[in-house]
Design a protein around this motif. Structure first.
Motif, mmCIF file in Angstrom:
data_model
loop_
_atom_site.group_PDB
_atom_site.id
_atom_site.type_symbol
_atom_site.label_atom_id
_atom_site.label_comp_id
_atom_site.label_asym_id
_atom_site.label_seq_id
_atom_site.Cartn_x
_atom_site.Cartn_y
_atom_site.Cartn_z
ATOM 1 N N GLY A 1 -9.439 20.702 -12.710
ATOM 2 C CA GLY A 1 -10.787 20.217 -12.927
ATOM 3 C C GLY A 1 -10.974 18.724 -12.852
ATOM 4 N N LEU A 2 -9.872 17.975 -12.790
ATOM 5 C CA LEU A 2 -9.966 16.520 -12.799
ATOM 6 C C LEU A 2 -9.509 15.940 -11.474
ATOM 7 C CD1 LEU A 2 -8.486 15.840 -16.353
ATOM 8 C CD2 LEU A 2 -10.895 15.997 -15.701
ATOM 9 N N CYS A 3 -10.226 14.934 -10.994
ATOM 10 C CA CYS A 3 -9.844 14.227 -9.773
ATOM 11 C C CYS A 3 -8.439 13.645 -9.950
ATOM 12 C CB CYS A 3 -10.853 13.122 -9.481
ATOM 13 S SG CYS A 3 -10.453 12.145 -8.019
ATOM 14 N N THR A 4 -7.639 13.741 -8.926
ATOM 15 C CA THR A 4 -6.266 13.217 -8.990
ATOM 16 C C THR A 4 -6.228 11.702 -8.918
ATOM 17 O OG1 THR A 4 -6.002 13.485 -6.598
ATOM 18 C CG2 THR A 4 -5.265 15.313 -8.000
ATOM 19 N N HIS A 5 -7.354 11.071 -8.630
ATOM 20 C CA HIS A 5 -7.401 9.615 -8.536
ATOM 21 C C HIS A 5 -7.656 8.967 -9.903
ATOM 22 C CE1 HIS A 5 -9.776 5.816 -7.606
ATOM 23 N NE2 HIS A 5 -8.556 5.525 -7.235
ATOM 24 N N GLU A 6 -8.698 9.433 -10.625
ATOM 25 C CA GLU A 6 -9.024 8.804 -11.903
ATOM 26 C C GLU A 6 -9.447 9.777 -12.985
ATOM 27 O OE1 GLU A 6 -10.981 5.264 -12.582
ATOM 28 O OE2 GLU A 6 -9.944 4.191 -10.999
ATOM 29 N N ALA A 7 -9.050 11.029 -12.895
ATOM 30 C CA ALA A 7 -9.279 12.028 -13.947
ATOM 31 C C ALA A 7 -10.748 12.201 -14.337
ATOM 32 C CB ALA A 7 -8.428 11.724 -15.167
ATOM 33 N N ALA B 1 -16.398 8.807 -4.823
ATOM 34 C CA ALA B 1 -16.768 9.515 -3.597
ATOM 35 C C ALA B 1 -15.590 10.032 -2.783
ATOM 36 C CB ALA B 1 -17.692 8.664 -2.720
ATOM 37 N N GLY B 2 -14.413 10.133 -3.380
ATOM 38 C CA GLY B 2 -13.313 10.830 -2.720
ATOM 39 C C GLY B 2 -13.689 12.301 -2.612
ATOM 40 N N ALA B 3 -13.065 13.027 -1.707
ATOM 41 C CA ALA B 3 -13.439 14.430 -1.517
ATOM 42 C C ALA B 3 -12.209 15.313 -1.387
ATOM 43 C CB ALA B 3 -14.314 14.570 -0.288
ATOM 44 N N PHE B 4 -12.386 16.572 -1.803
ATOM 45 C CA PHE B 4 -11.341 17.596 -1.728
ATOM 46 C C PHE B 4 -11.922 18.849 -1.097
ATOM 47 C CE2 PHE B 4 -10.424 15.031 -5.460
ATOM 48 C CZ PHE B 4 -9.054 14.808 -5.362
ATOM 49 N N ASP B 5 -11.090 19.567 -0.353
ATOM 50 C CA ASP B 5 -11.428 20.916 0.100
ATOM 51 C C ASP B 5 -11.064 21.836 -1.064
ATOM 52 O OD1 ASP B 5 -11.241 23.579 1.108
ATOM 53 O OD2 ASP B 5 -10.912 22.803 3.131
ATOM 54 N N TYR B 6 -12.048 22.447 -1.692
ATOM 55 C CA TYR B 6 -11.759 23.237 -2.881
ATOM 56 C C TYR B 6 -11.092 24.574 -2.567
ATOM 57 C CZ TYR B 6 -16.396 25.334 -1.951
ATOM 58 O OH TYR B 6 -17.478 25.944 -1.388
ATOM 59 N N ARG B 7 -11.039 24.960 -1.293
ATOM 60 C CA ARG B 7 -10.330 26.195 -0.927
ATOM 61 C C ARG B 7 -8.823 25.982 -0.936
ATOM 62 N NH1 ARG B 7 -13.221 26.880 4.702
ATOM 63 N NH2 ARG B 7 -12.565 24.696 4.608
ATOM 64 N N THR B 8 -8.396 24.794 -0.535
ATOM 65 C CA THR B 8 -6.961 24.513 -0.396
ATOM 66 C C THR B 8 -6.463 23.464 -1.387
ATOM 67 O OG1 THR B 8 -7.343 22.743 1.204
ATOM 68 C CG2 THR B 8 -7.087 25.000 2.079
ATOM 69 N N GLY B 9 -7.392 22.714 -1.978
ATOM 70 C CA GLY B 9 -7.027 21.611 -2.866
ATOM 71 C C GLY B 9 -6.723 20.317 -2.127
ATOM 72 N N ALA B 10 -6.794 20.329 -0.801
ATOM 73 C CA ALA B 10 -6.418 19.160 0.002
ATOM 74 C C ALA B 10 -7.361 17.979 -0.226
ATOM 75 C CB ALA B 10 -6.406 19.515 1.486
ATOM 76 N N ALA B 11 -6.776 16.808 -0.460
ATOM 77 C CA ALA B 11 -7.547 15.562 -0.542
ATOM 78 C C ALA B 11 -8.022 15.240 0.870
ATOM 79 C CB ALA B 11 -6.680 14.443 -1.107
ATOM 80 N N LEU C 1 -10.356 9.386 0.981
ATOM 81 C CA LEU C 1 -9.837 8.432 -0.003
ATOM 82 C C LEU C 1 -10.950 8.001 -0.962
ATOM 83 C CD1 LEU C 1 -7.676 6.241 2.372
ATOM 84 C CD2 LEU C 1 -6.881 7.965 0.762
ATOM 85 N N PRO C 2 -10.594 7.623 -2.192
ATOM 86 C CA PRO C 2 -9.298 7.152 -2.632
ATOM 87 C C PRO C 2 -8.278 8.214 -3.066
ATOM 88 C CG PRO C 2 -10.929 6.651 -4.325
ATOM 89 C CD PRO C 2 -11.649 7.277 -3.167
ATOM 90 N N PRO C 3 -8.633 9.462 -3.422
ATOM 91 C CA PRO C 3 -7.557 10.380 -3.806
ATOM 92 C C PRO C 3 -6.622 10.653 -2.637
ATOM 93 C CG PRO C 3 -9.712 11.385 -4.241
ATOM 94 C CD PRO C 3 -9.944 10.110 -3.524
ATOM 95 N N CYS C 4 -5.329 10.661 -2.917
ATOM 96 C CA CYS C 4 -4.356 11.003 -1.887
ATOM 97 C C CYS C 4 -3.410 12.100 -2.373
ATOM 98 C CB CYS C 4 -3.597 9.773 -1.410
ATOM 99 S SG CYS C 4 -2.808 8.844 -2.706
ATOM 100 N N VAL C 5 -3.623 12.583 -3.582
ATOM 101 C CA VAL C 5 -2.836 13.689 -4.132
ATOM 102 C C VAL C 5 -3.739 14.918 -4.165
ATOM 103 C CG1 VAL C 5 -1.605 14.542 -6.169
ATOM 104 C CG2 VAL C 5 -1.424 12.130 -5.520
ATOM 105 N N ASN C 6 -3.234 16.027 -3.638
ATOM 106 C CA ASN C 6 -4.001 17.266 -3.593
ATOM 107 C C ASN C 6 -4.188 17.855 -4.989
ATOM 108 O OD1 ASN C 6 -3.948 17.001 -0.811
ATOM 109 N ND2 ASN C 6 -2.263 18.439 -0.551
ATOM 110 N N LEU C 7 -5.213 18.681 -5.123
ATOM 111 C CA LEU C 7 -5.445 19.447 -6.349
ATOM 112 C C LEU C 7 -4.608 20.720 -6.331
ATOM 113 C CD1 LEU C 7 -9.349 19.412 -6.321
ATOM 114 C CD2 LEU C 7 -7.882 18.116 -7.883
ATOM 115 N N ARG C 8 -4.219 21.193 -7.501
ATOM 116 C CA ARG C 8 -3.627 22.532 -7.587
ATOM 117 C C ARG C 8 -4.762 23.540 -7.511
ATOM 118 N NH1 ARG C 8 0.293 23.689 -12.375
ATOM 119 N NH2 ARG C 8 0.248 25.657 -11.274
#
Length: 104
Positions: free
Chosen positions: A43-49, A68-78, A81-88
């Motif tokens: 539930g938390l962004c990997t960049h700044e929680a 304004a970083g973005a993730f694909d919520y189907r795969t967790g992929a960042a 930027l700025p997030p560069c770590v994927n979500l579980r």
């Protein structure tokens, strides 16, 4: 071992929307896609929680409300930027109008 847990009702999430789900001291985000599929990520962004359920959901992406970083919520992929770590991600399904997630 994973067990299925009721996170919310399907009607609690708008199409192309998100809902926060807290369980055992952790925060998750539940997403409802344009095709009415459901997905669950950390539930938390990997960049700044920051809570992702508060972000803009469009198509299959969620935009972090802080930078304004973005993730694909189907795969967790960042995806932006700025997030560069994927979500579980976690398995999710709809059963009898309820959204269930499998959290190990």
């Amino acid at each position: 071992m994973s067990s299925w847990i009721r996170a919310c009702g399907l009607d609690d999430i708008e199409q192309e929307g998100a809902r926060r789900f807290d369980h055992q001291g952790r925060t998750y985000a539940i997403f409802r896609s344009p095709d009415d599929e459901v997905f669950c990520t950390d539930g938390l962004c990997t960049h700044e929680a920051v809570h992702l359920a508060d972000g803009l959901v469009m198509d299959y992406e969620v935009e972090c409300p802080k930078h304004a970083g973005a993730f694909d919520y189907r795969t967790g992929a960042a995806k932006r930027l700025p997030p560069c770590v994927n979500l579980r991600i976690y398995p999710a399904r709809v059963e009898a109008g309820s959204v269930l997630v499998a959290i190990s």
